[in-house]
Design an enzyme around this catalytic site. Structure first.
Site, PDB file in Angstrom:
ATOM      1  N   ASP A   1      32.714 -30.550   1.129  1.00  0.00           N
ATOM      2  CA  ASP A   1      31.769 -29.840   1.635  1.00  0.00           C
ATOM      3  C   ASP A   1      31.900 -28.381   1.504  1.00  0.00           C
ATOM      4  OD1 ASP A   1      29.109 -29.312   3.121  1.00  0.00           O
ATOM      5  OD2 ASP A   1      30.280 -29.558   4.877  1.00  0.00           O
TER       6      ASP A   1
ATOM      7  N   LYS B   1      36.944 -25.929  18.700  1.00  0.00           N
ATOM      8  CA  LYS B   1      35.813 -26.705  18.230  1.00  0.00           C
ATOM      9  C   LYS B   1      35.672 -28.061  18.955  1.00  0.00           C
ATOM     10  CE  LYS B   1      34.098 -28.753  13.837  1.00  0.00           C
ATOM     11  NZ  LYS B   1      34.256 -28.854  12.489  1.00  0.00           N
TER      12      LYS B   1
ATOM     13  N   GLY C   1      26.229 -29.509  13.154  1.00  0.00           N
ATOM     14  CA  GLY C   1      25.998 -30.816  13.331  1.00  0.00           C
ATOM     15  C   GLY C   1      27.206 -31.604  14.069  1.00  0.00           C
TER      16      GLY C   1
END
Length: 901
Positions: free
Chosen positions: A718, A621, A603
């Protein structure tokens, strides 16, 4: 089968339902279907069995309501429906079962509407157990009519109001447990009539007032648990005079006064827990002679005076906590010949005013695993006899007045994972033998007077994840390899004669001369005095060479910037920021961002694999949506978090590239992808138990570093299997810090987030409902990962509507680690079942509903490390004996002692 009297199908794996034709079983007296896998409504046809005396449907998966027709079984003497998934109300018709002697309906059932007052009509009832089934409302006074009752268990519900005085009518009562509810008011005086009472548990309520004096007069009372209430006043002076008290827990109240001298009047007291009160005065000398004691917790009071002689060396004592008091005096030497049989495993005397030396007889505590003596006035040398504590896992002697050198014998403590000798007056060198402690992961020697060089062998300690050598007198070159490369420069601050790349302090000529010993220093200094001209020439040539190198580097960097600019003119000039030496340029990063190089999508961004001109791989990334709607998709959080982290089990952020429209994070490349991909992919079966277990410990160590060794603390928020990456050796690295939150460790409180962040199936209950997050939220998520490793299943999906892996595991195993074989991954061809059972044990600790009851990540790592060490003593996983099983259990409890009460 009209003549069938007894039907017992208990403790099997039967499933489906029991909706039989019962017309042919009219003479049935006993029907026992306990502990199977039946999943249906309770069979209504059973109500036609008029001669039935014993009915046990407990330990299954029956759902729906209890049929009101069960109230017509007038011959029934035993009814057990506990441990199912029943809902609705407890039918008042059960009050018609006049022959009933035992009724058990609790544990995992969820009833509404409270306790029916009609149960007060069951005059033959001996045992009533309605525990842990969400009952609310008040305790009906009608229960006082059950004059034959000897066991009343209503604990772990939502009951409120006062304890009814009618309970005092139950003069046959042996066991009364109303704990873990929301009861208020004072303990009624009528309970003084319960002269046969052996167990009284009222803990975890909201009761207040003084402790009744009659508690001391109950002649048979063995267990008294009143902790976590609001009781005031003093402990009854004669408590313990009856000579029967074995367990006394009055902790976390507001009690004052002294600890009574009579608690162990006949050597039967095993557990004494009085911590977190306002008790003062001395610890009774009689406790030092109480040979039955196994657990003593008197911390967080205002106790003074000395520790009773002999208390540390009691033969059955395995836990002694006296921390956070005002205790003074010396730690006594032992003079008892029976001391060698001591079982003490946990010793916490921290934050007192103890003085004198650490006694050499401490070595007699051969089972000691944790010794905390921090924050006292202890002096003298660290006794070499500590090296005889071969089971020691954690040793903290910090913030004392200890002198002398660190004894090399400490290396004999081969199980040591935590060693803190900071803030003392220790001198001499670090004994190189410390590097032989293979599982040491925390070492703090800061703020002493230690000197010489830091042994290079310590840099090779692969287990060492946190170390602090700051503010000593160390000198010489600091190796920039091994574990040292993972530590921040702050770990070596305050040592001006240390040099090396880690410190950003190059070891120049003069630095070498002052750090290689007195002989070299003298020789070099003399040589310099005799040849000043040569030295100046060498120095000038060195400056010239450095200038040329810097000029070449500037040209290369300028070309790289130019290439970056040409590749993205619209977005402006690219800038490369690195946090260590790298071999890639901006061009290398930009060139890798092609569809053919994509290795992951999420996401927040797309991940590419890139390669340097020399062939080394890295991961880039590219964050999506940067600078749109003011959302940077975790960029600032991730950079701020990752830039200061160096740990072997956390993915290293090498640098980042940015322009006005895009940000790209550059990481070390993890060749084997994420744990989630490997574990839940088609080839996940090759991930054997040993490898899974190693991954669990390594990921735990990474989180332990974030929670305990980072300042401020970092909460990941997370934690999940997809954010645990595996390198070429399948070593685990915690990754993806886009949601990470930094906390000031001194606050000790959770923070409230503006919205829920994290991944479904991993989010802790308190986080989802209150948006409050702390490190215990990460612990819950880590517990889910442990369940994934055990079961091979994803955290959600395939368990039924609204059921996740935590609920499924609890229900399938009944929270009993002995049932773990029911949930293990079928792809695991070989499995040390004892080890898997105890990893499940740790997982269940991590996913407890109440965040306060979860262990810290440091405790988790210690438990997993200790479990693995003991579980692998046997050559074959299948040959583990029951004694080894018990030993592992014991180690778990000793590392997390609050489980016992």
């Amino acid at each position: 089968m009209p003549n069938l009297l007894y039907l017992n199908i208990s403790m099997n794996q039967f499933n489906g339902n029991l909706n039989w034709n019962y017309s042919s079983l009219q003479n049935l007296q006993v029907f026992d279907a306990y502990d199977n896998n039946f999943t249906s409504l309770l069979p209504v046809g059973v109500a036609s069995l008029t001669k039935l005396q014993y009915l046990d449907f407990g330990g299954n998966y029956f759902y729906g309501v209890i049929p009101a027709s069960y109230g017509s079984l007038r011959s029934l003497e035993y009814l057990q429906l506990a441990g199912n998934d029943l809902r609705g109300r407890i039918p008042s018709e059960l009050g018609n079962l006049s022959s009933l002697t035992e009724l058990s309906l609790g544990y995992y059932n969820t009833f509404e509407g409270g306790i029916p007052s009609e149960l007060g009509k069951l005059s033959s009832l001996v045992t009533l157990d309605l525990s842990k089934c969400s009952l609310d409302g008040v305790v009906p006074w009608h229960l006082g009519n059950l004059i034959n009752l000897n066991t009343l268990y209503l604990h772990s519900n939502l009951l409120s109001g006062n304890i009814p005085s009618s309970i005092g009518n139950l003069t046959s009562l042996l066991y009364l447990d109303l704990s873990n509810n929301a009861l208020t008011g004072e303990v009624p005086g009528e309970l003084a009539n319960l002269r046969e009472l052996r167990l009284l548990n009222l803990f975890m309520n909201r009761l207040h007032g003084s402790l009744p004096e009659y508690l001391a007069d109950m002649p048979n009372l063995e267990t008294l648990g009143l902790f976590m209430n609001n009781f005031t006043g003093v402990i009854p002076e004669k408590l313990g005079y009856n000579g029967k008290i074995e367990l006394l827990d009055l902790s976390s109240n507001k009690l004052t006064g002294i600890v009574p001298d009579s608690l162990c009047s006949s050597n039967k007291l095993r557990v004494l827990i009085l911590f977190n009160n306002f008790l003062f005065g001395a610890i009774p000398e009689s406790l030092g002679k109480c040979l039955s004691l196994s657990k003593v917790r008197l911390g967080q009071n205002y106790l003074n005076g000395s520790i009773p002689s002999g208390l540390l060396y009691l033969p059955k004592l395995y836990l002694l906590e006296l921390q956070n008091n005002y205790l003074t005096g010396l730690l006594s030497e032992s003079n008892n010949n029976t001391d060698s049989s001591s079982l003490l495993a946990q010793l916490n005397l921290s934050n007192n005013q103890l003085s004198g030396a650490i006694p050499s007889s401490i070595s007699l505590l051969s089972y000691l695993q944790t010794m905390l003596l921090t924050d006292n006035h202890l002096e003298g040398a660290v006794p070499a006899s500590i090296g005889q504590l071969h089971e020691l896992v954690k040793l903290d002697l910090s913030r004392n007045l200890l002198t002398g050198s660190i004894p090399p014998e400490i290396s004999n403590c081969s199980q040591l994972t935590y060693l803190d000798l900071s803030q003392n007056n220790l001198s001499g060198e670090i004994p190189p033998e410390i590097s032989t402690i293979e599982i040491l992961n925390y070492l703090n020697l800061s703020r002493n007077h230690l000197s010489q060089s830091i042994p290079k062998t310590i840099a090779g300690m692969k287990s060492l994840t946190s170390a602090d050598f700051s503010f000593n007198d160390f000198s010489g070159r600091l190796p920039d390899t091994g574990q040292f490369s993972y530590f921040n420069a702050s770990a070596f601050a305050g040592n001006p004669r240390l040099c090396g790349d880690i410190l950003n302090n190059p070891c120049n000529f003069s630095a070498f001369s002052t750090t290689t010993g007195s002989t070299t220093t003298s020789t070099t200094s003399t040589a310099t005095k005799h040849v000043p001209g040569d030295f100046k020439l060498v120095f000038a040539l060195s400056l010239l060479v450095c200038s040329l190198i810097f000029a070449i580097a500037a040209i290369i960097k300028a070309r790289a910037y130019k290439q970056g600019s040409n590749s993205s003119n619209k977005a402006g000039v690219w800038k490369l920021t690195t946090f260590q030496r790298v071999e890639f340029t901006i061009s290398d990063v930009l060139d890798c961002m092609k569809d053919c190089n994509v290795i992951g999508r999420g996401g927040a961004g797309v991940v590419y694999i890139g390669r340097t001109p020399t062939g080394h791989e890295f991961a880039a990334k590219r964050l999506l949506g940067f600078n749109t709607s003011g959302h940077d998709h975790g960029f600032r959080a991730e950079v701020k978090t990752m830039a200061n982290i160096r740990h072997r089990n956390i993915v290293r952020l090498l640098g980042f590239c940015s322009n006005s429209e895009m940000n790209v994070l550059v990481y070390e490349y993890m060749r084997n992808g994420s744990l989630g991909e490997v574990l839940h992919g088609k080839g996940g079966g090759f991930l054997g138990w040993d490898r899974r277990y190693r991954i669990a410990i390594e990921a735990g160590r990474g989180l332990c570093y974030l929670h305990h060794d980072c300042k401020p603390m970092i909460v990941h928020r997370d934690v999940k299997s997809n954010n645990i990456l595996l390198d070429s050796e399948f070593e685990a690295h915690v990754a993806d810090f886009g949601l990470a939150k930094l906390f000031l460790q001194d606050t000790g409180v959770s923070e409230c987030m503006s919205a829920i962040a994290g991944s479904y199936g991993y989010i802790a209950p308190e986080y989802a409902y209150t948006l409050k997050v702390d490190e215990k939220s990460d612990v819950y998520s880590y517990g889910v990962v442990l369940l994934e490793l055990i079961t091979g299943r994803r955290p959600v999906g395939g368990f039924g509507d609204g059921v996740d892996i935590v609920q499924w595991a609890k229900r399938t195993t009944a929270c009993n680690k002995d049932n773990v074989a029911r949930i293990v991954d079928s792809r695991l061809s070989t499995l040390p079942i004892d080890e898997a059972m105890h990893v499940f044990f740790v997982a269940m600790l991590c996913v407890q509903e109440n965040s306060v009851e979860r262990p810290t990540m440091r405790e988790v790592v210690q438990m997993l490390t200790e479990i693995h060490r003991h579980a692998t003593l046997e050559q074959s996983p299948s040959s583990s004996s029951s004694s080894d099983h018990q030993k592992i259990d014991s180690h778990c409890y000793k590392l997390f002692p609050d489980l016992l009460t």
